[in-house]
Design a protein around this motif. Structure first.
Motif, mmCIF file in Angstrom:
data_model
loop_
_atom_site.group_PDB
_atom_site.id
_atom_site.type_symbol
_atom_site.label_atom_id
_atom_site.label_comp_id
_atom_site.label_asym_id
_atom_site.label_seq_id
_atom_site.Cartn_x
_atom_site.Cartn_y
_atom_site.Cartn_z
ATOM 1 N N LEU A 1 4.864 -50.921 29.213
ATOM 2 C CA LEU A 1 3.609 -51.528 28.795
ATOM 3 C C LEU A 1 2.928 -52.057 30.045
ATOM 4 O O LEU A 1 3.532 -52.850 30.781
ATOM 5 C CB LEU A 1 3.849 -52.673 27.810
ATOM 6 N N VAL A 2 1.716 -51.626 30.278
ATOM 7 C CA VAL A 2 1.000 -52.016 31.486
ATOM 8 C C VAL A 2 -0.303 -52.705 31.098
ATOM 9 O O VAL A 2 -1.172 -52.091 30.461
ATOM 10 C CB VAL A 2 0.702 -50.807 32.385
ATOM 11 N N GLU A 3 -0.418 -53.997 31.495
ATOM 12 C CA GLU A 3 -1.642 -54.763 31.228
ATOM 13 C C GLU A 3 -2.628 -54.583 32.376
ATOM 14 O O GLU A 3 -2.235 -54.366 33.523
ATOM 15 C CB GLU A 3 -1.349 -56.260 31.073
ATOM 16 N N CYS B 1 -3.742 -53.225 27.290
ATOM 17 C CA CYS B 1 -2.304 -53.015 27.454
ATOM 18 C C CYS B 1 -1.977 -51.639 26.892
ATOM 19 O O CYS B 1 -2.119 -51.411 25.684
ATOM 20 C CB CYS B 1 -1.514 -54.096 26.738
ATOM 21 N N GLY C 1 5.088 -56.259 28.551
ATOM 22 C CA GLY C 1 4.431 -55.886 29.782
ATOM 23 C C GLY C 1 4.759 -56.870 30.885
ATOM 24 O O GLY C 1 5.458 -57.868 30.668
#
Length: 121
Positions: A4-6, A22, A112
């Motif tokens: 998970l990348v914010e 996200c 994330g």
């Protein structure tokens, strides 16, 4: 593996707006609930907003009427639109999601890495 990348954090003046994103990636079969949390140094991480797979939402009292959570299931992405920001909204914002991986028999919670939001007065 699931990631998970914010993104979308930054510095904004009080009264301004930011939109956090996200995106979940990896061997994902299905995503159930998705949520945003925030944490300031020395305090416990607290939930800001959540959204179910069907689109039902819930919010912390402190952000009701100012923040809006949404999701794009086709993109495995959850958003947090933050308006009328206040200095007390300053925190690291984290997303999390209940994800069923292709190889698993049940959902598990994934987090994330967090994105900093700073609101100046």
């Amino acid at each position: 593996q699931v990631q998970l990348v914010e993104s979308g954090g930054g510095l904004v003046q009080a009264g301004g707006s930011l939109r956090l994103s996200c995106a979940a990636s990896g061997s994902i079969f299905s995503i159930n609930g998705m949520r945003w949390y925030r944490q300031v140094p020395g305090k416990q991480r607290g939930m800001v907003a959540g959204i179910s797979s069907g689109g039902s939402t819930n919010y912390a009292d402190s952000v009701k009427g100012r923040f809006t959570i949404s999701r794009d299931n086709a993109k495995n992405t959850v958003y947090l639109q933050m308006n009328s920001l206040k200095p007390e909204d300053t925190a690291i914002y984290y997303c999390n999601a209940d994800i069923l991986r292709a190889a698993d028999a049940s959902y598990s919670v994934h987090w994330g890495q967090g994105t900093q939001v700073t609101v100046s007065s």
